[in-house]
Design a protein around this motif. Sequence first.
Motif, mmCIF file in Angstrom:
data_model
loop_
_atom_site.group_PDB
_atom_site.id
_atom_site.type_symbol
_atom_site.label_atom_id
_atom_site.label_comp_id
_atom_site.label_asym_id
_atom_site.label_seq_id
_atom_site.Cartn_x
_atom_site.Cartn_y
_atom_site.Cartn_z
ATOM 1 N N UNK A 5 35.928 37.255 31.341
ATOM 2 C CA UNK A 5 36.784 37.081 32.529
ATOM 3 C C UNK A 5 36.258 35.923 33.346
ATOM 4 N N UNK A 6 37.179 35.237 33.869
ATOM 5 C CA UNK A 6 36.792 34.151 34.753
ATOM 6 C C UNK A 6 36.398 34.714 36.096
ATOM 7 N N UNK A 7 35.778 33.891 36.877
ATOM 8 C CA UNK A 7 35.358 34.333 38.221
ATOM 9 C C UNK A 7 36.561 34.666 39.086
ATOM 10 N N UNK A 11 37.397 38.312 40.875
ATOM 11 C CA UNK A 11 37.698 38.498 42.302
ATOM 12 C C UNK A 11 39.033 39.219 42.489
ATOM 13 N N UNK A 12 40.035 38.913 41.647
ATOM 14 C CA UNK A 12 41.344 39.567 41.757
ATOM 15 C C UNK A 12 41.250 41.059 41.486
ATOM 16 N N UNK A 13 40.466 41.415 40.460
ATOM 17 C CA UNK A 13 40.305 42.855 40.156
ATOM 18 C C UNK A 13 39.572 43.550 41.297
ATOM 19 N N UNK A 14 38.568 42.894 41.858
ATOM 20 C CA UNK A 14 37.798 43.488 42.954
ATOM 21 C C UNK A 14 38.685 43.750 44.167
ATOM 22 N N UNK A 15 39.647 42.878 44.373
ATOM 23 C CA UNK A 15 40.568 43.092 45.511
ATOM 24 C C UNK A 15 41.632 44.126 45.160
ATOM 25 N N UNK A 16 42.098 44.121 43.911
ATOM 26 C CA UNK A 16 43.201 45.007 43.521
ATOM 27 C C UNK A 16 42.784 46.475 43.478
ATOM 28 N N UNK A 17 41.593 46.755 42.942
ATOM 29 C CA UNK A 17 41.171 48.157 42.774
ATOM 30 C C UNK A 17 41.119 48.924 44.102
ATOM 31 N N UNK A 18 40.502 48.392 45.162
ATOM 32 C CA UNK A 18 40.512 49.149 46.436
ATOM 33 C C UNK A 18 41.926 49.366 46.958
#
Length: 353
Positions: A5-7, A11-18
Amino acid sequence: MKPLFTEREIRGVAIFLPLALLALGVALLARPRTDAGAAREAETNQRHATRRDTLRPKPFDPNTVSYEQLREMGLTQTEAASLVRYRSYDKIFRIPEDVAACYGIDDSLYRVLKPHIRIARRYTTAPQGYRPGRMVAEPLPPEQFRIDTVSARYLEAIGALTRQQARTFVKWRDTHPICDMAELHKCYAVSDSVATALEPYIIFSEREPAAPRYPIELNDADSATLLLVNGIGEKTAGRIVRYRERLGGYWRTEQLTEVEGMTESNYEKISAQICCDSCRIRKIHINFAPASELQRHPYLTPQLLRRILKTRQLKGGWSTPEAFNEDNRLKPGEAARLAPYLSFAPPGGDDDE
């Protein structure tokens, strides 16, 4: 080695999960609750209604009531034994709510029993300075009593009123006769709920009839008024009224001796209590009355009626009582008792006044 995964994707997954977890939480909270609460409430109401139907509660003191008495009131073996066992641990029921603390006494049973719980004062905490000798040892089970003679002590003993309320009630009752529930509710010392609870046990006295005004006028009195005369019963009162209708009214009180069943001794007993107004009698227009009206009068016998009708047809009528008596050959006694009921003027004439 190239990363999976790219950086930017990380970051997108980190924002989407919460955000996804937050949305899921909101959805769960916003979802309509099941009807489990309503079902439990309905089940509780049904259980309360069932207990009301199966129980036969009576006033009782939980500190002294027996197992057998509880069973007679409809409690199960477990419920009755639970309440009796509670006392075996040297526990005392101080207030009605203590009954609800017994194992086996659920809320539905307690709600039905609560209005019937009577705890003797010796089991409650007496205020400082209270004289134990004046306490009511045990609450008496209420029995039927006469409201006009019941004592303040009895009302206090069955737990219906406090001592002060009972005394106030007795003073109020002595000046305000109580003959029905409406009059009992007027007493400020007795609350509506207490009056309703006492209703099955109260015996009311009959309301005293108003004192009659003597003498009673025979031509105006109905059957109920005639019953106020000492010596006149229901049958006699009915006969007096029916005979009055046939006569057209009483001219003299002595005519009561002509009423069926009226003896001379009975007439002498009531004669001082009655009078009659001869102006109230209904007269017969002898020259114009039809035969159907004439034949109803008790003084006109069939033989006399035939003579009257035949002579009236031939002569056209009479202008004076003397001419009527002469033509119909009336005896002096017959003429005297019939004269007050005859009118020789046309209907509406001066004789009618």
